[in-house]
Design a protein around this motif. Sequence first.
Motif, PDB file in Angstrom:
ATOM      1  N   MET A   1       0.816  -1.187   0.000  1.00  0.00           N
ATOM      2  CA  MET A   1       0.000   0.000   0.000  1.00  0.00           C
ATOM      3  C   MET A   1       0.864   1.257   0.000  1.00  0.00           C
ATOM      4  SD  MET A   1      -3.289   0.685   0.258  1.00  0.00           S
ATOM      5  CE  MET A   1      -4.390   1.906   0.781  1.00  0.00           C
ATOM      6  N   LYS A   2       1.903   1.282   0.829  1.00  0.00           N
ATOM      7  CA  LYS A   2       2.787   2.426   0.905  1.00  0.00           C
ATOM      8  C   LYS A   2       3.540   2.603  -0.418  1.00  0.00           C
ATOM      9  CE  LYS A   2       6.479   4.436   3.624  1.00  0.00           C
ATOM     10  NZ  LYS A   2       7.417   4.259   4.712  1.00  0.00           N
ATOM     11  N   LYS A   3       3.882   1.488  -1.056  1.00  0.00           N
ATOM     12  CA  LYS A   3       4.589   1.533  -2.343  1.00  0.00           C
ATOM     13  C   LYS A   3       3.704   2.135  -3.435  1.00  0.00           C
ATOM     14  CE  LYS A   3       7.704  -2.306  -1.418  1.00  0.00           C
ATOM     15  NZ  LYS A   3       8.169  -3.626  -1.816  1.00  0.00           N
ATOM     16  N   ASP A   4       2.400   1.896  -3.341  1.00  0.00           N
ATOM     17  CA  ASP A   4       1.466   2.476  -4.310  1.00  0.00           C
ATOM     18  C   ASP A   4       1.460   4.007  -4.227  1.00  0.00           C
ATOM     19  OD1 ASP A   4       0.752  -0.028  -5.233  1.00  0.00           O
ATOM     20  OD2 ASP A   4      -1.023  -0.170  -3.943  1.00  0.00           O
ATOM     21  N   TYR A   5       1.456   4.540  -2.999  1.00  0.00           N
ATOM     22  CA  TYR A   5       1.492   5.992  -2.812  1.00  0.00           C
ATOM     23  C   TYR A   5       2.794   6.585  -3.352  1.00  0.00           C
ATOM     24  CZ  TYR A   5      -2.676   5.799   0.113  1.00  0.00           C
ATOM     25  OH  TYR A   5      -3.949   5.620   0.573  1.00  0.00           O
ATOM     26  N   ILE A   6       3.881   5.887  -3.115  1.00  0.00           N
ATOM     27  CA  ILE A   6       5.176   6.357  -3.619  1.00  0.00           C
ATOM     28  C   ILE A   6       5.184   6.349  -5.149  1.00  0.00           C
ATOM     29  CG2 ILE A   6       7.653   5.822  -3.755  1.00  0.00           C
ATOM     30  CD1 ILE A   6       7.432   4.776  -0.855  1.00  0.00           C
ATOM     31  N   SER A  10       5.374   9.689  -7.405  1.00  0.00           N
ATOM     32  CA  SER A  10       6.489   9.819  -8.351  1.00  0.00           C
ATOM     33  C   SER A  10       5.987  10.116  -9.759  1.00  0.00           C
ATOM     34  CB  SER A  10       7.324   8.531  -8.373  1.00  0.00           C
ATOM     35  OG  SER A  10       7.891   8.292  -7.113  1.00  0.00           O
ATOM     36  N   LEU A  11       4.923   9.438 -10.175  1.00  0.00           N
ATOM     37  CA  LEU A  11       4.362   9.680 -11.504  1.00  0.00           C
ATOM     38  C   LEU A  11       3.803  11.088 -11.625  1.00  0.00           C
ATOM     39  CD1 LEU A  11       2.599   6.263 -12.227  1.00  0.00           C
ATOM     40  CD2 LEU A  11       4.668   7.169 -13.290  1.00  0.00           C
ATOM     41  N   ILE A  12       3.144  11.578 -10.589  1.00  0.00           N
ATOM     42  CA  ILE A  12       2.621  12.945 -10.608  1.00  0.00           C
ATOM     43  C   ILE A  12       3.779  13.942 -10.677  1.00  0.00           C
ATOM     44  CG2 ILE A  12       1.407  14.700  -9.237  1.00  0.00           C
ATOM     45  CD1 ILE A  12      -0.455  12.414  -8.278  1.00  0.00           C
ATOM     46  N   PHE A  13       4.816  13.714  -9.882  1.00  0.00           N
ATOM     47  CA  PHE A  13       5.985  14.603  -9.889  1.00  0.00           C
ATOM     48  C   PHE A  13       6.643  14.637 -11.261  1.00  0.00           C
ATOM     49  CE2 PHE A  13      10.579  15.178  -9.375  1.00  0.00           C
ATOM     50  CZ  PHE A  13      10.590  16.457  -8.833  1.00  0.00           C
ATOM     51  N   ILE A  14       6.846  13.496 -11.862  1.00  0.00           N
ATOM     52  CA  ILE A  14       7.474  13.424 -13.193  1.00  0.00           C
ATOM     53  C   ILE A  14       6.593  14.101 -14.240  1.00  0.00           C
ATOM     54  CG2 ILE A  14       8.147  11.824 -15.041  1.00  0.00           C
ATOM     55  CD1 ILE A  14       9.138   9.925 -12.801  1.00  0.00           C
ATOM     56  N   SER A  15       5.284  13.912 -14.151  1.00  0.00           N
ATOM     57  CA  SER A  15       4.366  14.548 -15.107  1.00  0.00           C
ATOM     58  C   SER A  15       4.422  16.068 -15.007  1.00  0.00           C
ATOM     59  CB  SER A  15       2.940  14.083 -14.866  1.00  0.00           C
ATOM     60  OG  SER A  15       2.838  12.700 -15.037  1.00  0.00           O
ATOM     61  N   VAL A  16       4.414  16.596 -13.798  1.00  0.00           N
ATOM     62  CA  VAL A  16       4.490  18.042 -13.603  1.00  0.00           C
ATOM     63  C   VAL A  16       5.828  18.569 -14.092  1.00  0.00           C
ATOM     64  CG1 VAL A  16       4.581  19.864 -11.844  1.00  0.00           C
ATOM     65  CG2 VAL A  16       2.822  18.101 -11.719  1.00  0.00           C
ATOM     66  N   LEU A  17       6.911  17.864 -13.812  1.00  0.00           N
ATOM     67  CA  LEU A  17       8.246  18.264 -14.255  1.00  0.00           C
ATOM     68  C   LEU A  17       8.334  18.314 -15.781  1.00  0.00           C
ATOM     69  CD1 LEU A  17      11.127  18.968 -13.314  1.00  0.00           C
ATOM     70  CD2 LEU A  17      11.661  16.546 -13.491  1.00  0.00           C
TER      71      LEU A  17
END
Length: 114
Positions: A1-6, A10-17
């Motif tokens: 579950m914690k890995k899913d949040y990470i 990460s995907l949101i951060f990369i998309s915004v970047l």
Amino acid sequence: MKKDYILVGSLIFISVLLLILFNVGKEKADYAYVYIEDKLEYKIDLSNNKEYEILDGKMTLIVKDKKIGVKNSKCHDHTCEHMGMTNSSAKSIICAYYKVVIKLSNDSDVDIII
């Protein structure tokens, strides 16, 4: 579950970047500065649709819909014509044969030539 949040974070951060990186330098320019042999020869307002003959008619620049491009050139390879129309301050148009560089920018931009 914690890995899913990470993973999702990460995907949101990369998309915004990536969104920020692809939009950097896409400012719409107000003016085109035409340099011939490193000397500023013309400052062209991109809000006026018009054609400009430069180099004694050897090259025709066209301004249309706040974009600029080379309509025709009497150089041997016509690369400058194939660069297309632009209004982005991140893209310059260059004709190496006639030593013409067209830089786009806003009046508020600072440009230092040494």
